[in-house]
Design a protein around this motif. Structure first.
Motif: not given
Length: 471
Positions: A409, A313-314, A337-338, A333, A414, A310-311
């Motif tokens: 996602f 990808m962000v 993420a959003r 999300p 996550f 998660h981290r």
């Protein structure tokens, strides 16, 4: 009936007191988990409406962080340290996204001599079976789903043939994902000398701290420590377009080079964690040449509080300069993420989100659609793939960075599942991924702002969104 009406005034205060005590205990239990406020409130609202049954549901399916499990994972890592080659150490020579990835996973950036994008089950199974046939020393496989169907039988028999030839075959299957696979199906494999283990099988002693909701969603194969496969494709007829017209459209990776050592480590940690056996054979670590492709393995799971995939990808989205294309079968999300996606679009980047029009989960599809208005308002282009179930999981950033693997996602990937992604910095792989996404976009319908939908559908999407932290 008359007696019940007479007794009700006497019972009502007691029932209300019991229900109030239930809510108090429930609230304390869930609040102490220290989850995000929206997730905590969602669980409180959902379980308050289900007295007693709600406690059972939360006990088995709630967002558990099992400390004993973290300790076991730590022991699994430390138990392997003596056998690790010098190359599997933290690197000081990495920056930005790779440095973050190393900090949250302890897996350093590496290189690959080859990174081949495999599109669909047809290409993946052909490449996998060829690699299995050529194995000389060991075969390590970890799958969420391994079904007793045509593809499953073909792969099983290929593994059994190698085991009879003296190759050490180790197969790790998730007990829920592969729960429909009967033990008798695996008997020929065991009789050939292969070892089979189950990730988080049902055990009576786990009733107090159950693991039914903590699954290994990873798909990983390591061949002789020199070649590896990972991605989103399970072993199932549902993913082979040669056998089914409605087969999932999916992606996988075939890798060679130093990065295979880190994929080997990911398997060995899972094997040790599951079986208690630390494999220290030096032949598991052949010398591998450095390559020109930068690659980093990103394992993630509930044994760590950092939500590594998660981290990363962000952060990758925040680092984008020109383009962010996201493909995922399940789009649920969180706020971070959003914010990353909408901020990228508001900065003027080409941001696209591609999801399936037809999903195998109606509630997840409804939850995903509840986010469309926000995405469209920020300038994100949203597409729904039409022909069949889209199961690909990939993030393409600019023209040289991509993440591929098993993680969707969504909250589950996550935070709850054990997942495995690979971060690649390579123009060639990114170009191949761009072509595949473009091909999917050509068969997709773009969602437009102000899309027409009835009140019932809007309400359904809103309720599904409310349950997003629980999915």
């Amino acid at each position: 009936m008359t007696q019940m009406r007479e007794l009700w005034p006497q019972l009502e205060p007691w029932l209300l007191a019991v229900w109030g005590l239930y809510l108090l205990v429930l609230a304390c239990w869930i609040v102490l988990q220290k989850r995000e406020p929206i997730a905590t409130l969602s669980w409180l609202l959902a379980l308050a409406a289900l007295p007693v049954l709600g406690l059972v549901v939360y006990h088995f399916l709630g967002p558990q962080r099992i400390r004993r499990q973290r300790h076991r994972r730590t022991r699994a890592r430390s138990g392997l340290q003596a056998a690790l080659p010098d190359g599997l150490r933290a690197s000081e020579d990495c920056v930005t996204v790779a440095k973050l990835g190393q900090s949250v996973t302890r897996y350093a950036p590496a290189t690959a001599t080859e990174a081949e994008l495999l599109v669909g089950g047809h290409a993946t199974y052909d490449a996998l079976l060829a690699a299995i046939a050529g194995a000389q020393h060991h075969l390590h496989l970890e799958y969420y789903i391994f079904e007793a169907d045509r593809i499953g039988t073909t792969v099983r028999d290929a593994l059994a043939e190698r085991a009879r030839a003296g190759v050490r075959v180790r197969l790790l299957l998730d007990a829920i994902g592969s729960g429909r696979t009967p033990n008798r199906f695996l008997t020929p494999l065991r009789e050939a000398g292969a070892e089979v283990a189950w990730f988080h099988p049902a055990r009576l002693r786990w009733l107090w701290r159950p693991r039914v909701n903590l699954r290994s969603h990873r798909k990983l194969v390591v061949v002789d420590g020199r070649e590896a496969f990972t991605g989103g494709i399970n072993v199932s007829d549902t993913q082979d377009e040669r056998l089914r017209a409605d087969a999932f459209r999916d992606l996988h990776l075939r890798l060679r080079g130093e990065v295979v050592r880190w994929l080997q480590l990911a398997f060995l940690e899972d094997w040790h964690y599951t079986t208690g056996v630390a494999l220290r054979d030096r032949n598991l670590w052949p010398e591998l040449p450095p390559g020109r492709l930068l690659a980093q393995v990103l394992p993630s799971g509930p044994d760590s509080p950092w939500e590594a995939i998660h981290r990363v990808m962000v952060e990758a989205i925040h680092q984008a300069d020109r383009r962010v294309w996201l493909v995922t079968p399940y789009f649920v999300p969180g706020e971070a993420a959003r914010m990353a996606l909408t901020s990228a679009a508001l900065r003027g980047l080409d941001v696209r989100v591609l999801v399936p029009a037809r999903s195998d989960s109606a509630i997840v599809r409804a939850a995903a659609r509840s986010y469309y208005d926000e995405l469209l308002a920020a300038g994100i282009r949203v597409f729904e793939y039409q022909p069949r179930m889209l199961h690909s999981k990939a993030l393409l950033v600019d023209g040289d960075t991509c993440l591929l693997g098993s993680a969707n996602f969504d909250y589950r990937s996550f935070r709850l599942n054990f997942e495995l992604n690979v971060l690649l910095h390579d123009v060639g792989t990114a170009g191949a991924l761009e072509k595949e996404i473009a091909a999917c976009l050509a068969e997709s319908r773009e969602v437009v702002a102000g899309r027409a939908s009835g009140l019932g559908r809007r309400l359904g999407e809103a309720w599904a969104r409310l349950l997003s932290p629980l999915l």
